[in-house]
Design a protein around this motif. Structure first.
Motif, PDB file in Angstrom:
ATOM      1  N   SER A   1       4.109  21.642  18.224  1.00 55.59           N
ATOM      2  CA  SER A   1       4.695  20.686  18.413  1.00 55.59           C
ATOM      3  C   SER A   1       5.672  20.339  18.473  1.00 55.59           C
ATOM      4  N   ALA A   2       5.707  19.058  18.190  1.00 53.42           N
ATOM      5  CA  ALA A   2       7.389  18.510  18.917  1.00 53.42           C
ATOM      6  C   ALA A   2       8.448  19.168  16.798  1.00 53.42           C
TER       7      ALA A   2
ATOM      8  N   GLU B   1       7.893  13.034  17.933  1.00 53.91           N
ATOM      9  CA  GLU B   1       7.135  13.589  18.750  1.00 53.91           C
ATOM     10  C   GLU B   1       7.546  14.359  20.693  1.00 53.91           C
TER      11      GLU B   1
ATOM     12  N   GLU C   1      -1.376  10.285  13.467  1.00 52.19           N
ATOM     13  CA  GLU C   1      -2.465  11.605  13.103  1.00 52.19           C
ATOM     14  C   GLU C   1      -3.806  11.260  14.109  1.00 52.19           C
TER      15      GLU C   1
ATOM     16  N   SER D   1      -2.895  11.936   4.491  1.00 50.77           N
ATOM     17  CA  SER D   1      -2.304  12.110   5.791  1.00 50.77           C
ATOM     18  C   SER D   1      -1.445  13.387   5.869  1.00 50.77           C
ATOM     19  N   LEU D   2       0.356  12.938   5.254  1.00 49.90           N
ATOM     20  CA  LEU D   2       0.968  14.049   4.707  1.00 49.90           C
ATOM     21  C   LEU D   2       0.915  14.866   4.977  1.00 49.90           C
TER      22      LEU D   2
ATOM     23  N   LYS E   1      -1.123  17.028   6.930  1.00 54.94           N
ATOM     24  CA  LYS E   1      -1.726  17.479   7.394  1.00 54.94           C
ATOM     25  C   LYS E   1      -0.703  16.945   9.036  1.00 54.94           C
ATOM     26  N   VAL E   2       0.657  16.923   8.182  1.00 56.27           N
ATOM     27  CA  VAL E   2       1.675  16.545   9.924  1.00 56.27           C
ATOM     28  C   VAL E   2       1.912  17.989  10.021  1.00 56.27           C
ATOM     29  N   ARG E   3       2.407  18.134  11.084  1.00 59.15           N
ATOM     30  CA  ARG E   3       2.622  19.252  11.742  1.00 59.15           C
ATOM     31  C   ARG E   3       4.067  18.527  12.591  1.00 59.15           C
ATOM     32  N   GLY E   4       5.068  20.330  13.047  1.00 58.66           N
ATOM     33  CA  GLY E   4       5.838  19.655  13.946  1.00 58.66           C
ATOM     34  C   GLY E   4       7.191  21.037  13.602  1.00 58.66           C
ATOM     35  N   THR E   5       7.962  21.227  14.493  1.00 55.94           N
ATOM     36  CA  THR E   5       8.978  21.852  14.916  1.00 55.94           C
ATOM     37  C   THR E   5      10.736  21.526  14.913  1.00 55.94           C
TER      38      THR E   5
ATOM     39  N   GLU F   1       1.164  -1.487   0.014  1.00 56.47           N
ATOM     40  CA  GLU F   1      -0.039  -0.271   0.222  1.00 56.47           C
ATOM     41  C   GLU F   1       0.937   1.580   0.108  1.00 56.47           C
ATOM     42  N   ALA F   2       0.687   2.597  -0.550  1.00 62.12           N
ATOM     43  CA  ALA F   2       0.640   3.321  -1.123  1.00 62.12           C
ATOM     44  C   ALA F   2       1.335   4.196   0.341  1.00 62.12           C
ATOM     45  N   TRP F   3       1.587   5.785   0.044  1.00 56.62           N
ATOM     46  CA  TRP F   3       0.942   6.679   1.449  1.00 56.62           C
ATOM     47  C   TRP F   3      -0.251   7.429   1.440  1.00 56.62           C
ATOM     48  N   ASP F   4      -0.434   7.498   2.108  1.00 54.26           N
ATOM     49  CA  ASP F   4      -1.638   8.397   1.620  1.00 54.26           C
ATOM     50  C   ASP F   4      -1.194  10.357   1.428  1.00 54.26           C
ATOM     51  N   GLN F   5      -1.908  10.522   0.998  1.00 53.82           N
ATOM     52  CA  GLN F   5      -1.077  12.231   0.117  1.00 53.82           C
ATOM     53  C   GLN F   5      -1.593  13.036   1.491  1.00 53.82           C
TER      54      GLN F   5
ATOM     55  N   PRO G   1       8.422  18.471   9.139  1.00 57.91           N
ATOM     56  CA  PRO G   1       8.283  20.305   9.743  1.00 57.91           C
ATOM     57  C   PRO G   1       9.228  19.702  10.339  1.00 57.91           C
TER      58      PRO G   1
ATOM     59  N   PRO H   1       4.646   1.879   2.272  1.00 57.43           N
ATOM     60  CA  PRO H   1       4.030   1.963   3.905  1.00 57.43           C
ATOM     61  C   PRO H   1       3.819   1.003   4.515  1.00 57.43           C
TER      62      PRO H   1
END
Lengths: 192, 553
Positions: free
Chosen positions: A191-192, B336, B175, A162-163, A165-169, A156-160, B148, B163
């Motif tokens: 977030s992280a 995280e 998520e 979902s990608l 929506k990813v947040r982070g720093t 199965e391929a990545w869900d674009q 990010p 994946p």
């Protein structure tokens, strides 16, 4: 040509054909393995998939040092099988079951090695892999060997979405200060 | 001495560091000889097409030299043996190609907290970034750009590996929790390159890759290095590094086929023998001028060993994960909890990595945490519930550099040429124990969030083959900013011997909470570029400089 003084001896893949169980020892070992993994639900018994032949390939013949895993000497396993013979060859399977239980509790390490060999040998046999394919929803695509086919097809391929929506720093180098002076990420609302 | 040869640069060890150094130096016509105690490996040496592939991972493909006992190996004593492989390609021959980078904060943990032996790196992420990029381009990586939670990286040679059910399940869980996650970078090919095949997701990467999809140095750097004219000598075990007048002069090595001693004279020596082998060799090279071992006047050689703090969390679900499909390295990660937050009771942080399963015997034998299928009447039910319904979450924590976590010589055990083995002392610091306890709780939280959880098992604060903690070999000849806190300067040049360099996992002052090979190889590339840019100057130096200009801007 000088005589080599150091030869890279690696454990031979798949073991060696140097050792064979006697017919009697093979029967005891088959009974031991059948006690560990009873046949049923579409799966064969270990004795039906040549388990004693598999294990024999990993037994070190008499007079040689058992250098590599499972470090199983012929004399050692022969004596072990002799000690279990009466119970495992008894027509009443309860005697065999109790003898294996006693072996497990009295000599846990030795038992674990034999159990590992039974599990390795049994679950690598083509007939058992076929049973996994037929009987288990999660095992339909499982193969006896990882190569040459692999498992890329249908992965199965990545869900674009979902990608996206990813947040982070992360902390930049210039932001790193002693912890006492460093705001936590929670304080910064990040977030992280 | 039977044979004496000369080179501009002698590289010791043909692994991740040595391969990179030898190739990059030889690109500029520098004459390089490399000595490697192991052999070349052939794809048919791998177990992937053998029925016994799972068993052989405990035997010929064990990661513990004490188990393999190959002629090229050397023994170790101590409760937590170092895991490694001795061959062209080094321990990368048994890695899965996990390819994360350190974060900028990882280079400044000394400033941040300075606990135990923690120091700042003498360089920053920004200093190293160009060399990460050079190295990635050399070897070919698979990558989804745009994380990010990390500095921007260039596109890989190919896209990230798909994946499968495992990756999708846990990406949805992260998520749902609102936690950071991202597809993992891998040093493997998702499209062909230089005669190497693309990965076909077969699984047991930790026994190597017969398709040459994984970027091991024998298929990335070494073919190019050999075309450049590097003289790579295999089955050549270095006995000691020689010195005279405060300079390294080369090395004496043993031809493992004949037992004969030979010498290589070199103007510069670069040691790339891994985080255990490098201190071993420096300690074996003690002399009247260097009584405590080479480059060890401050006593730091072998100290501050870091393995990583590590815990395996096995989870089983009520539906198929087909975890036997896909590469063995983590499919995705969450950072995280990467940054220090003292309110949690520890400093540093960890990555939550999501890994796949293995074969049917692995499932029956308890996956990664010893949750073994019972024998007897309950065996079938257990196996049928667990096989193919599993995934692995591992907590990879940054461990503190502790002085007593240390590599020393053990003369009571010897290799096949009679040279001493090593004693390795490693114990997880209490801070790192607390980190793992917290991390394991987060792993369970994530698995539960994915839904349908039916069973779970943990290695505890142990890692692989519990109670072994992690196994990466780092920190034992670290780079630093002063001769008091480190073994080398920021360009891997030993403080005691200006023309002796160290470029491998031992160079890393901190372990970060990610796999180290991409970083140690970037450090090796940077070291090589420094030698190329300053070759003549290095030869005239009598003291090691504290500061120098970056060779690549």
């Amino acid at each position: 040509m000088p005589t080599p003084v150091s030869i890279s001896l690696k454990p031979p893949m798949g073991g060696t054909p140097d050792y064979r169980f006697s017919e009697r020892h093979a029967r005891i070992l088959d009974a031991f393995a059948d006690t560990l993994i009873p046949a049923g639900e579409g799966f064969p018994a270990p004795s039906e998939v040549e388990i004693s032949g598999f294990i024999a390939r990993y037994v070190t013949p008499a007079g040689m040092e058992p250098k590599w895993y499972p470090r199983l000497a012929a004399e050692q396993i022969g004596a072990r099988l002799d000690s279990l013979a009466d119970a495992l060859l008894d027509p009443d399977p309860r005697r065999g079951y109790e003898a294996v239980r006693a072996f497990e509790s009295s000599e846990a390490d030795a038992f674990a090695v034999l159990r590992e060999l039974v599990y390795f040998g049994y679950y690598s046999h083509a007939a058992v892999v076929r049973a996994i394919n037929l009987q288990l929803a999660a095992g339909q695509d499982y193969r006896q060997t990882p190569q040459p086919a692999g498992y890329l097809e249908g992965l199965e391929a990545w869900d674009q979405e979902s990608l996206a929506k990813v947040r982070g720093t992360y902390l930049r180098t210039e932001e790193v200060v002693p912890l006492a002076f460093q705001p936590t990420f929670a304080q910064k609302g990040l977030s992280a | 001495m039977n044979r004496i040869d000369e080179a501009d640069v002698l590289v010791i060890g043909a692994g991740a560091g040595g391969g990179a150094v030898a190739k990059r130096l030889s690109d500029d016509g520098i004459k390089v000889i490399c000595l490697e105690q192991g052999d070349w490996l052939h794809p048919m040496d791998r177990p992937h097409m053998s029925r016994e592939w799972e068993l052989e991972k405990r035997r010929a493909w064990s990661h513990d030299p004490n188990v393999r006992q190959g002629g090229e190996d050397y023994p170790s004593s101590g409760a937590n043996p170092p895991l490694m492989y001795n061959a062209v390609g080094g321990s990368a021959q048994i890695y899965a190609g996990a390819w994360p980078r350190f974060k900028p904060v990882d280079f400044r943990r000394g400033t941040e907290h300075g606990l135990e032996g923690t120091i700042d790196w003498p360089i920053s992420y920004e200093d190293l970034e160009p060399y990460y990029a050079i190295n990635d381009a050399e070897i070919g990586v698979a990558r989804q750009v745009g994380d990010p939670g990390n500095p921007l990286r260039a596109e890989g040679w190919g896209p990230a590996m798909a994946p499968g059910k495992v990756g999708l399940r846990m990406s949805k869980a992260f998520e749902k929790l609102g936690w950071h996650w991202w597809p993992a970078d891998h040093a493997l090919l998702t499209r062909p390159k230089d005669g190497r095949l693309a990965c076909n997701a077969c699984g047991p990467c930790l026994a190597g890759c017969p398709r040459h999809s994984i970027a091991t140095p024998d298929v990335t750097y070494w073919p190019k290095a050999l075309r450049n004219g590097v003289d790579l000598r295999t089955r050549a075990r270095v006995q000691e590094i020689t010195t005279a007048g405060g300079k390294a002069t080369g090395a004496i090595y043993i031809d493992r086929d004949t037992g004969a001693r030979h010498q290589v004279k070199a103007k510069i020596v670069v040691v790339c023998a891994n985080g255990v082998g490098t201190p071993r060799l420096l300690l074996m090279s003690a002399s009247a001028q260097h009584p405590d071992g080479l480059a060890n006047s401050n006593g730091l050689v072998g100290k501050h060993l870091m393995y990583h703090a590590w815990a395996f969390e096995d989870f089983w679900f009520d539906g198929p994960t087909e975890g036997f499909k896909g590469p063995e390295a983590a499919v995705l990660y969450s950072q995280e909890f990467y940054h220090s937050d003292p309110s949690r009771g520890f400093v540093n942080g960890f990555s939550i990595q999501v890994g796949r399963s293995s074969g049917a015997a692995h499932a029956a034998l308890g996956a990664n945490s010893g949750h073994t299928a019972p024998w007897g009447p309950r065996h079938r039910e257990f196996f049928n519930q667990h096989f193919g319904n599993h995934l692995l979450v591992y907590i990879q924590g940054e461990d503190l550099p502790v002085a007593t976590n240390r590599v020393t010589l053990d003369t009571s055990i010897t290799d096949s040429d009679g040279l001493p083995g090593v004693h390795v002392n490693y114990q997880l610091h209490e801070n790192d124990q607390r980190l793992l306890t917290f991390g394991r709780e987060r792993a369970r939280e994530a698995a539960a969030a994915s839904g349908g959880l039916i069973d779970a098992s943990s290695s505890g604060n142990g890692g692989v083959d519990f109670p072994q903690p992690g196994w990466h070999l780092m920190g034992t000849c670290r780079m630093g900013s002063t001769p008091e806190n480190s073994t080398t300067n920021k360009f891997n040049q030993t403080w005691d011997v200006p023309n002796l360099f160290i470029a491998d996992g031992s160079s890393l002052p901190t372990s970060a909470a990610v796999n180290p090979t991409s970083t140690l190889q970037a450090v090796a590339v940077r070291c090589a570029e420094y030698i190329k840019a300053n070759h003549a100057e290095i030869l005239s130096q009598h003291t090691t400089p504290v500061d120098q200009t970056e060779p690549v801007g």
